[in-house]
Write an enzyme that holds these catalytic residues in place. Structure first.
Site, mmCIF file in Angstrom:
data_model
loop_
_atom_site.group_PDB
_atom_site.id
_atom_site.type_symbol
_atom_site.label_atom_id
_atom_site.label_comp_id
_atom_site.label_asym_id
_atom_site.label_seq_id
_atom_site.Cartn_x
_atom_site.Cartn_y
_atom_site.Cartn_z
ATOM 1 N N TYR A 64 75.911 -7.313 33.930
ATOM 2 C CA TYR A 64 74.933 -6.343 33.419
ATOM 3 C C TYR A 64 75.415 -5.671 32.129
ATOM 4 C CZ TYR A 64 71.587 -7.040 37.077
ATOM 5 O OH TYR A 64 70.625 -7.626 37.865
ATOM 6 N N HIS A 115 60.150 -4.604 37.319
ATOM 7 C CA HIS A 115 61.488 -4.912 37.841
ATOM 8 C C HIS A 115 62.522 -3.904 37.386
ATOM 9 C CE1 HIS A 115 60.061 -9.363 38.220
ATOM 10 N NE2 HIS A 115 59.604 -8.591 39.185
ATOM 11 N N CYS A 126 73.732 9.057 46.094
ATOM 12 C CA CYS A 126 73.038 10.343 45.862
ATOM 13 C C CYS A 126 71.853 10.115 44.922
ATOM 14 C CB CYS A 126 74.031 11.366 45.282
ATOM 15 S SG CYS A 126 74.349 11.212 43.521
ATOM 16 N N ALA A 226 55.501 -16.509 21.302
ATOM 17 C CA ALA A 226 54.730 -15.252 21.383
ATOM 18 C C ALA A 226 54.634 -14.562 20.024
ATOM 19 C CB ALA A 226 55.399 -14.336 22.393
#
Ligand code: BV8
Ligand code: ZN
Length: 243
Positions: A64, A115, A126, A226
């Site tokens: 990540y 997502h 927490c 795109a």
């Protein structure tokens, strides 16, 4: 083919986009399944899961952090910018599977992150949750409560955020035009959204450099990147006005 679609685009009132990794490919962010895809180096099916995270949090965090760096240095491309521009002419919603935040950075106001987001970090225990765009010195990073932090993304096997999913279903079911951009439609339940739009009689347009499992259900499939196809669609709408 195009004339009929152009007329429908000119008459359209509300356009809903469903986007996937392909729209960010031209911003230098690897897709999941393409040849440059993330799948090649790692298996996201294995890494983007809660089991992998608890089995090897450091490895998952390394993946990540590498993606966060890439994403934070990336820029929206003409595809993202065009979708934001379209808000001047139509009611537009963006239902994105992407976690890179590029639609918002391009100026889109109505974005639903199905997502989650890689720049939002939350505690595994927490209720700490915040946007963090700096790198972490130690991996896995720990919360002030002592427990591990994680990216606020939806892993395989995890439910999508309830409120986001419900809104996305309403958007998909109430649009007259759906434009599906850069997604293999391989992942559920996001891949149901085009089904809802079609059931509602929407004009279905796909922008993808390859065929997808729903190409046969489309009114128009644009086999173009795109960043090229979306400005063409904007041109038709902005010159045709209406809306
Ligand atoms: C859920 C965040 C239930 C993380 C992602 C069997 C076993 C296990 C699970 C399942 C199973 N069968 C079904 C499932 C469910 C599973 C699923 O769908 N699996 C698939 C893979 C079989 N889904 C889930 O687990 C979902 N949750 O179902 O929960 C539940 C309910 C209640 C309570 C508890 C649980 C959660 C799914 C979300 C997973 N998280 N991302 C992260 O990113 O790290 S999914 C991940 O894949 C990304 O979000 C990505 O967007 C998404 C889909 O991929 P695409 O976006 O389509 O990208 P891809 O590379 O595939 O395609 C790119 C496309 O662009 C291609 O078509 C290419 O041709 C095109 N393209 C490329 N360049 C361009 C282009 N097009 C235009 N221009 C270009 N330049
Ligand atoms: Zn905490």
């Amino acid at each position: 083919m195009w004339d009929d679609i152009s007329d429908r685009l000119v008459e359209s009132q509300k356009i809903v986009f469903v986007t996937g990794a392909g729209i960010s490919q031209e911003s230098g962010i690897p897709t999941f399944r393409g040849k440059d895809g993330l799948w090649r180096k790692y298996d996201p099916m294995k890494l983007a899961t809660i089991d992998a995270f608890y089995e090897d949090p450091k490895l998952v965090w390394e993946w990540y952090e590498e993606r966060r760096n890439n994403i934070l240095n990336a820029k929206p491309n003409a595809g993202h910018v065009t979708i934001a521009e379209l808000e001047k002419y139509r009611k537009v919603s963006v239902l994105t599977q992407n976690i890179d935040g590029l639609h918002q950075r391009a100026g889109s106001k109505n974005v639903y992150e199905l997502h989650g987001s890689i720049v939002i970090i939350k505690c595994t225990v927490c209720d700490f949750r915040d946007k963090i765009t700096s790198g972490f010195s130690a991996l896995p990073p720990l919360c002030r409560c002592g427990n591990m932090l994680r990216p606020d993304v939806v892993w395989f096997g995890e439910a999508l955020p309830q409120d986001v999913w419900e809104s996305a279903m309403v958007e998909a079911s109430t649009c007259d035009t759906m434009i599906i951009v850069g997604t293999s439609l391989a992942v559920s339940p996001a891949n149901l959204l085009p089904v809802y739009a079609k059931q509602n009689g929407a004009t279905m347009i796909e922008v993808n450099i390859e065929e997808t499992q729903m190409s046969s259900q489309m009114d128009l499939s644009l086999r173009e990147p795109a960043a090229k196809a979306l400005p063409e669609i904007l041109g038709i709408i902005s010159s045709g006005k209406n809306g």
